[in-house]
Design a protein around this motif. Sequence first.
Motif, PDB file in Angstrom:
ATOM      1  N   ARG A 258       5.167  -3.367 -22.655  1.00 12.08           N
ATOM      2  CA  ARG A 258       5.629  -3.088 -24.005  1.00 12.08           C
ATOM      3  C   ARG A 258       5.906  -1.602 -24.196  1.00 12.08           C
ATOM      4  NH1 ARG A 258       8.259  -6.834 -26.090  1.00 12.08           N
ATOM      5  NH2 ARG A 258       7.139  -8.678 -26.697  1.00 12.08           N
TER       6      ARG A 258
ATOM      7  N   GLN B  95      10.519   0.895 -21.326  1.00 14.99           N
ATOM      8  CA  GLN B  95      11.836   0.314 -21.505  1.00 14.99           C
ATOM      9  C   GLN B  95      12.810   1.027 -20.581  1.00 14.99           C
ATOM     10  OE1 GLN B  95      10.193   1.373 -24.442  1.00 14.99           O
ATOM     11  NE2 GLN B  95       9.637  -0.601 -25.276  1.00 14.99           N
TER      12      GLN B  95
ATOM     13  N   VAL C 182      15.809  -1.071 -23.587  1.00 11.16           N
ATOM     14  CA  VAL C 182      15.728  -2.509 -23.330  1.00 11.16           C
ATOM     15  C   VAL C 182      14.399  -2.787 -22.650  1.00 11.16           C
ATOM     16  CG1 VAL C 182      16.863  -4.486 -22.244  1.00 11.16           C
ATOM     17  CG2 VAL C 182      18.231  -2.532 -22.975  1.00 11.16           C
ATOM     18  N   ASP C 183      13.671  -3.757 -23.183  1.00  8.77           N
ATOM     19  CA  ASP C 183      12.377  -4.140 -22.617  1.00  8.77           C
ATOM     20  C   ASP C 183      12.581  -4.614 -21.178  1.00  8.77           C
ATOM     21  OD1 ASP C 183       9.980  -5.506 -21.918  1.00  8.77           O
ATOM     22  OD2 ASP C 183       9.567  -5.852 -24.038  1.00  8.77           O
TER      23      ASP C 183
ATOM     24  N   GLN D   8      12.931  -8.253 -20.100  1.00 10.54           N
ATOM     25  CA  GLN D   8      14.153  -8.970 -20.465  1.00 10.54           C
ATOM     26  C   GLN D   8      15.329  -8.625 -19.560  1.00 10.54           C
ATOM     27  OE1 GLN D   8      14.851  -8.114 -24.602  1.00 10.54           O
ATOM     28  NE2 GLN D   8      12.987  -9.142 -25.246  1.00 10.54           N
ATOM     29  N   THR D   9      15.108  -7.730 -18.616  1.00  8.55           N
ATOM     30  CA  THR D   9      16.204  -7.301 -17.745  1.00  8.55           C
ATOM     31  C   THR D   9      16.076  -7.927 -16.364  1.00  8.55           C
ATOM     32  OG1 THR D   9      15.034  -5.338 -16.968  1.00  8.55           O
ATOM     33  CG2 THR D   9      16.415  -5.097 -18.938  1.00  8.55           C
TER      34      THR D   9
ATOM     35  N   LEU E 249      16.573   0.080 -30.247  1.00 13.97           N
ATOM     36  CA  LEU E 249      16.002  -0.982 -29.430  1.00 13.97           C
ATOM     37  C   LEU E 249      17.013  -2.111 -29.300  1.00 13.97           C
ATOM     38  CD1 LEU E 249      12.384  -1.083 -30.864  1.00 13.97           C
ATOM     39  CD2 LEU E 249      13.153  -0.033 -28.738  1.00 13.97           C
ATOM     40  N   LEU E 250      17.157  -2.635 -28.103  1.00 10.62           N
ATOM     41  CA  LEU E 250      18.025  -3.784 -27.841  1.00 10.62           C
ATOM     42  C   LEU E 250      17.138  -4.905 -27.323  1.00 10.62           C
ATOM     43  CD1 LEU E 250      20.612  -5.359 -27.452  1.00 10.62           C
ATOM     44  CD2 LEU E 250      21.041  -4.053 -25.362  1.00 10.62           C
ATOM     45  N   ASP E 251      17.000  -5.948 -28.119  1.00 12.46           N
ATOM     46  CA  ASP E 251      16.167  -7.090 -27.775  1.00 12.46           C
ATOM     47  C   ASP E 251      17.077  -8.203 -27.260  1.00 12.46           C
ATOM     48  OD1 ASP E 251      14.495  -9.307 -27.682  1.00 12.46           O
ATOM     49  OD2 ASP E 251      13.451  -8.779 -29.536  1.00 12.46           O
ATOM     50  N   LEU E 252      17.119  -8.364 -25.937  1.00 10.41           N
ATOM     51  CA  LEU E 252      18.000  -9.376 -25.343  1.00 10.41           C
ATOM     52  C   LEU E 252      17.560 -10.785 -25.695  1.00 10.41           C
ATOM     53  CD1 LEU E 252      18.655  -7.823 -21.811  1.00 10.41           C
ATOM     54  CD2 LEU E 252      20.052  -7.650 -23.876  1.00 10.41           C
ATOM     55  N   ALA E 253      16.251 -11.010 -25.858  1.00  7.81           N
ATOM     56  CA  ALA E 253      15.754 -12.336 -26.242  1.00  7.81           C
ATOM     57  C   ALA E 253      16.254 -12.704 -27.637  1.00  7.81           C
ATOM     58  CB  ALA E 253      14.233 -12.385 -26.179  1.00  7.81           C
ATOM     59  N   GLU E 254      16.314 -11.732 -28.510  1.00  8.36           N
ATOM     60  CA  GLU E 254      16.844 -11.961 -29.855  1.00  8.36           C
ATOM     61  C   GLU E 254      18.359 -12.165 -29.813  1.00  8.36           C
ATOM     62  OE1 GLU E 254      17.303  -9.104 -33.636  1.00  8.36           O
ATOM     63  OE2 GLU E 254      15.220  -9.404 -33.005  1.00  8.36           O
TER      64      GLU E 254
END
Length: 184
Positions: free
Chosen positions: A49, A52, A64-65, A68-69, A165-170
Amino acid sequence: MSGEGFPVPGDARRGEARPDAAGRRARLRQYQQQLLERMQAARTSGATRLHQLGVMIGTERFLVDLTQTGEIVPLAPICTVPLTQPWYLGLSNIRGNLVGIIDYARFLDAGTTAVAPDSRVLTFAHGLGFNCAILVNRVYGLRQASEMQVAGDRLLDTDNNEWMLLDLAELVQDPRFLHVAAAA
């Protein structure tokens, strides 16, 4: 021997210095391998967490977390797909898999992501269930959001660079993202 009949880099007989393309490729591969190892170490360290990946998309910096990558790969040729949204750039062959390439800046209606020598493709983690990737102008490497100051909807690093922040899951839950077909 100097390779009689064959030009060698920096061959004084020809009066030209050729760039060491093989050396550059080797250094790039080494850098990418080191970055991948650091990303994997950060994922398994229990501090996912806090770590990134910093990237530039269009004119904005994003975090990006790491969970998620997938991977960061050089930009390969993209085959356009007719009747799709302008932000859906098309399909690219990445390690034998067809991957949809997205221009996230266009998706946000914030211009376009220019293709340059530093451009890369950031793939989504397999766990997200999407064979997708985002075109990025530049990869900055690992960042720690916990060391940044909150400034509205952005973060500021110690050099006063703004990050979002870029949340790919979202993103993969966004109905607009799920419908790449162009509006009729």
